[in-house]
Each structure stands twice: as C-alpha cells, then as structure tokens.
Design an enzyme around this catalytic site. Structure first.
Site, PDB file in Angstrom:
ATOM      1  N   HIS A 211       0.820  -1.218   0.000  1.00 38.41           N
ATOM      2  CA  HIS A 211       0.000   0.000   0.000  1.00 38.41           C
ATOM      3  C   HIS A 211       0.850   1.262   0.000  1.00 38.41           C
ATOM      4  O   HIS A 211       0.450   2.290  -0.534  1.00 38.41           O
ATOM      5  CB  HIS A 211      -0.989  -0.029   1.156  1.00 38.41           C
ATOM      6  N   GLU A 450     -10.905 -10.752  -3.833  1.00 40.23           N
ATOM      7  CA  GLU A 450      -9.476 -10.713  -3.498  1.00 40.23           C
ATOM      8  C   GLU A 450      -9.069 -11.878  -2.611  1.00 40.23           C
ATOM      9  O   GLU A 450      -7.937 -11.967  -2.168  1.00 40.23           O
ATOM     10  CB  GLU A 450      -9.053  -9.366  -2.885  1.00 40.23           C
ATOM     11  N   ASP A 474      -4.438  -8.338  -3.650  1.00 40.88           N
ATOM     12  CA  ASP A 474      -4.645  -9.300  -2.568  1.00 40.88           C
ATOM     13  C   ASP A 474      -4.936 -10.693  -3.115  1.00 40.88           C
ATOM     14  O   ASP A 474      -4.554 -11.691  -2.493  1.00 40.88           O
ATOM     15  CB  ASP A 474      -5.799  -8.839  -1.659  1.00 40.88           C
ATOM     16  N   CYS A 521      -9.679  -4.043 -10.533  1.00 38.70           N
ATOM     17  CA  CYS A 521      -9.176  -2.787  -9.949  1.00 38.70           C
ATOM     18  C   CYS A 521      -7.837  -2.955  -9.249  1.00 38.70           C
ATOM     19  O   CYS A 521      -7.288  -1.993  -8.730  1.00 38.70           O
ATOM     20  CB  CYS A 521     -10.199  -2.185  -8.993  1.00 38.70           C
TER      21      CYS A 521
END
Ligand code: PEP
Ligand code: MG
Length: 600
Positions: A211, A450, A474, A521
């Site tokens: 992240h 995910e 993920d 995404c």
C-alpha cells in the site's frame, strides 16, 4: 532519526566525491527523481500490533517509557521554539502538552494496562488518553472540553514515537527538496509526504503492490522498495537518483549518469505530454469494443488527475486513507465532505466507494482502529473489522449515502475482502437499515474479489451482489501465499501465475453468466502487459491509478478482439508464470505496433 539535510544537490557537489553505486530493488512508483539524500536511519523496524507475552512485559514498558521521554523532549523543544517565534502565550499551550506527557499518572495507567491485559504500549496509551479526552468532552465547561483536542494531540505525538509514523514530520526540517532513503515507510507515512519536499524515496522493505507503493504512485512520488542493504550502502551518500521505472537507485551518480537520467526524465515527460493529447479518445479496440477506464483514488485531490487522464469514473475510492492520514478517526461530517467532493468531481460518472479496508499494513496512528494481531493479513481486517464495529460502519455508510443522495450521483458501494456470503448479507442488512433511516435508496452493492474463497464460488456470490471488482493485489497474495509487501518473496508474486489466471477467468465467467459487471481494480488492471489477456477473457471495466490510464488506453486502441481472445485462451493452457509472461510480452509488443509478426 538523522537527516543529512546539509548535503548539496548533485549539481553543486564539489571535487571527486564518493564513487557511484547502483542498488536494485522493486519498482514501486514510476518516475525518476534526482536530489540530495536524506537518510532516516534510526527508527528501526515498524512494530506490528501484537499481544505481549508475559516475558515481554518489561521490554514493552521500556518502550513506553522511551516513547514518553522522546515525546516530552520533542514537546519541550517545540515549546522553546514557539516561545522564541510566537511568544509565551502560544508556548504555554505546548508547555501544557509537555506536562501531560510527563504526568506520572499517564505512565502508571498505561503501564498497568500493559501488565494486566498484555496489550501493546500503543494501545495502552491510546486507551488512557482517549478516555481522558472523552471525559473532558463530556464536561459542561467549554474551556475544559476544548482541552480534549490537546489530549488527542498529545496522544498522536506519543503514538508517532511508538509506531514510527513520525517519519513524515522530518519534512519540516528539510533544507531543500530531497530524496529519502529509509528502512520502511508505512502507507500512512507516505500519505503524509509532501511531493514538493520529498522528490522520491527508497526503502529496504516493501513490494510492488504494497500500500505504501500504491500511495506513492497516487502522489506521483517515484519510489523503489525492497532495496537490500540500502542503509548500509547509503551511509555517506550525498546524492541519489531514484529510478522508479527500473526499480534501481544510484548513489552519488557521476555527471554522465546524471545526464542520462535527466534525459530519461525528460523523455518520460514528453511521452506523457503526448499521451495527454489522447485523453479524450475512446478506449476502444481496433474492432470497436469499448472498455471503461476508471481511476483508483486514495485522496479526493486525485480527482484532478482523473479528469486530466480522461477517467470514465472512479472505480475504486480507498476510503481508509481518510483514516490513515489523520491522527484521529474522521467524523461522519468529515467523511461526508470527502465523499461529496469525490462525487462532485466527476459529475454524472460512476463513483465506486469502497468501505473501510483497514488492517494488515494499513494501520491508523490512532490505536482505537488497530487490531492487535500476530498475523494481521489473515486477521480482523477490512470488512471483517467493519462488521465487528457496526457503529463505525454505519457512520461510514451514512456519510456515503448522504453524499450520494445530495449529488444525485451514480454512487456504488464496494465491500473489501469478502470471504463468505454471511458477510455480504450482514453488510447489506446494515446498509439497508441506514438507507431506511435516511429515506434514501440502497446503491448498487459490489464485492471485491481478493480472496480465493469468493473466486471459487463466484457463481453463488454473483446472485447476491450487483457487481464484482477483482482486487488482484490481494488475490495474488492470498492465492500464492506470498506477502505482497515482502521483498524477500517478491520473486514469487506474479499476476501471470496460472493459478491466478484461472481464478480470474472463473470470476469473469460467473459474472457474465449472471449478467453482472466485473471490473479489475488491482494493479494488474493498470498494467498494459495484462490488458490483452483481460480483454480476451471478457473484462470491460479496468480501474487503475489515474496516471496509468493513458498507456492502457493506447494499448487497447492497438488490440483486436480476435487476437485478445486467442491470447486469453492460450495463456490458460500454459504451465508456468514465466511462459505466461512471455506470451503477454509478445501480445504487448504486437498491440504496441512493435512486432506485427508475433505469435498468435
Ligand atoms: C487489491 O487488493 O487488488 C485492491 C485493489 O485493494 P488494495 O490494493 O487496496 O488492497
Ligand atoms: Mg485489497
């Protein structure tokens, strides 16, 4: 923490200087940065949230005491500085902060909690000071209740010392815009970086889709992660180049190297100038199949970049960054303001707002939203956490629904890390209750895919949600059992792995059978390398960092669907990630017009 802020910019360095040295890591955020070096080397590894074993009690108390002492010393320094610059009235406020930090009752309360409940020093401090702030807020006396803000300030200062989130405050000390070399930066550290001061950074830890990397890309700060031995090598470095494209850093670059990177940076800028002229062109294949290109955002101020690059909507608003950027949890009104701004920024276009995805590496500085766990990626994170804190979840949903109703916008809700149908049903129930209380409609509700559990049963989930959005970052991590932020296993982390491709294909197929939209995404959706495959599978919505949109658009405009379908089919017959990647590279060259004779 030491800061080499006196270092001259590379151009100003005199004499022979140290020899140039190149180090390799993972390309975390694109772009090239050149500047004087600032080494942040004294914060040590980040302390993950955890339960304290009995044997660790003394060490934890020592951490607490060290943080209190450091915070008090920092506060005293700030007080003296304020006295000098602003006078005694303002300095008095900071003096009160120092007194609170040094209050023996605070240390005793926190120590007692660590001992009795085996919680970490962070949590203990947060509990004690939150309790005090709440008591002050509850008082009738407006003078005293205003002190609650001071208490929260003090809490943030102490927690910053305990969690290492202090890294962002060094910026205030920089003499010139610089390149930062450090062991680690958390997503919230990066979220608070100022791109005008931090030209780029490199860290010893971290992976391509961590992240922290995602946020750096959002802020357009070039970054390289996972550079082994960085701090040891960087000891005396005066200047550095961060090459966020190749995943390399050059310490003390020679004049020739500098000239090469400056030329590369200029070429990159020219390429983007060219791409920006294509922002209004349709994202359609050679044979006319249209693809919606949406943007992922972490901060509402990225809406300008969404418009600049011609995003058809916001495909993923990572709302947890509202929590990560601020020392206290945002109120309903603060959330409402942010969501309203996002909806208003792209009028008439879809805005997919993801509910909080806190946990794992996304830990807020305020201890009250941090779950203390040994294995947080598999723990109480994300939707699990929101469902465990229904009041917090309701507050967020209320803020989103109010923003949606007010702007009459096309707002869609997205649930992160869905694993079980029960979670979707419970979330839908809570959202329904909030909508009923506000008298508004329930927006379309989607699930992030995910976790393999939802991908494997995508046909069942497709009956209960209105859309899917595949979070490949993920999904890869959980399918391959590879920590997305761990540079030691970065070589195993691949979107081209056949198991990952198979799960994605299953989800796209299930969505098509149920006639619900399916977006991608995760970072895979923004990489031109994978676009032909995803189109061939049937994906028609891709969401990515705003600056990735132009290259993906250009790629799509060079693809024909017959070829894309062939690539998708062939990829699913291959045995290794390496073979798949080779196939995709061929497809990329062909779509880019570089190799018209490529296989397929
Ligand atoms: C993902 O996991 O692919 C995703 C988009 O969510 P995040 O990167 O925020 O975990
Ligand atoms: Mg995710």
């Amino acid at each position: 923490m030491t800061s080499d802020v006196e270092n001259p910019a590379p151009d100003e360095a005199e004499g022979e200087g140290p020899a140039e040295q190149t180090l390799h890591g993972v390309a975390a955020s694109p772009g090239i940065a050149v500047g004087p070096v600032v080494v942040l080397d004294s914060r040590g590894p980040r302390v993950p949230p955890r339960r304290i074993p009995a044997a660790g009690f003394a060490a934890e108390v020592a951490r607490l005491e060290a943080a209190l002492a450091a915070a008090a010393a920092e506060g005293a320094q700030a007080e003296a500085e304020a006295n000098r610059r602003l006078g005694p009235r303002y300095a008095g406020i900071l003096g009160a902060h120092v007194a609170l930090i040094g209050d023996p009752q605070l240390a005793a309360d926190a120590r007692g909690r660590i001992e009795r409940r085996r919680i970490s020093a962070e949590q203990a401090v947060a509990e004690v000071l939150d309790g005090l702030a709440e008591r002050l807020e509850g008082l009738d006396d407006p003078h005293l209740s205003a002190r609650a803000a001071d208490v929260r300030d003090v809490k943030a200062r102490i927690l910053a010392h305990l969690t290492g989130t202090r890294a962002a405050s060094f910026q205030d000390d920089l003499a010139a815009p610089s390149v930062i070399l450090t062991r680690d930066l958390s997503p919230s550290d990066v979220a608070r970086l100022d791109p005008a001061k931090v030209l780029g950074f490199a860290t010893e830890v971290g992976g391509r889709t961590s992240h922290a990397a995602i946020v750096a890309a959002a802020l357009e700060i070039p970054a390289v992660a996972g550079v082994g031995g960085l701090l040891q090598s960087a000891g005396a470095a005066r200047s550095a180049v961060i090459d966020g494209e190749a995943g390399a850093i050059v310490l003390d670059p020679s004049p020739a190297t500098l000239a090469r990177f400056r030329a590369a940076a200029e070429a990159r800028a020219a390429r983007f100038r060219g791409l920006s002229e294509e922002a209004a062109l349709p994202a359609a294949t050679l044979d006319g199949v249209e693809v919606e290109l949406h943007a992922n955002i972490e901060f509402v101020d990225e809406a300008a970049a969404c418009r600049r690059w011609g995003a058809a909507g916001i495909g993923l608003y990572r709302t947890e960054f509202l929590f990560l950027r601020s020392p206290t949890p945002p109120t309903e009104e603060e959330q409402y303001a942010a969501y309203s701004q996002a909806v208003a920024a792209l009028p008439g276009r879809p805005v997919v707002i993801r509910t909080l995805d806190l946990g794992a590496d996304k830990l807020a500085a305020h201890g009250d939203v941090v779950a203390h766990e040994a294995n947080p990626a598999l723990g109480l994170r994300s939707l699990r956490y929101s469902l465990r804190r229904p009041e917090m979840f309701r507050t967020q949903i209320r803020a989103i629904l109010r923003a949606a109703a007010e702007a009459d916008g096309d707002v869609r809700l997205l649930l992160p890390m869905v694993t079980a149908l029960d979670e979707v049903r419970r979330a839908r129930e809570l959202i329904g209750e909030v909508a009923a209380s506000l008298g508004t409609a329930v927006p379309p509700l989607g699930a992030m895919v995910e976790v393999p559990a939802i991908a494997l049963r995508a046909d069942r989930f497709a009956k209960e949600v209105d859309f899917f959005s595949i979070g490949t970052n993920d999904l890869i991590q959980y399918t391959l059992a590879v920590d997305r932020g761990n540079e030691a296993v970065a070589y195993l982390y691949s979107a081209a792995d056949p198991a990952v491709l198979r799960l994605i294909a299953m989800v796209v197929e299930a969505a098509a059978a149920a006639a619900i939209p399916c977006a991608v995404c995760g970072s895979m959706g923004g990489e031109p390398l994978y676009a032909t495959f995803l189109l061939g599978l049937g994906v028609r919505v891709l969401s990515m960092a705003p600056h990735q949109i132009p290259e993906v658009r250009r790629l799509i405009r060079g693809v024909d669907m017959r070829h894309a379908r062939r690539v998708a089919a062939q990829a699913q017959t291959l045995d290794t990630a390496r073979d798949v990647a080779a196939l995709f590279e061929d497809a990329l060259r062909r779509a880019s017009g570089e190799d018209a004779s490529a296989a397929c």
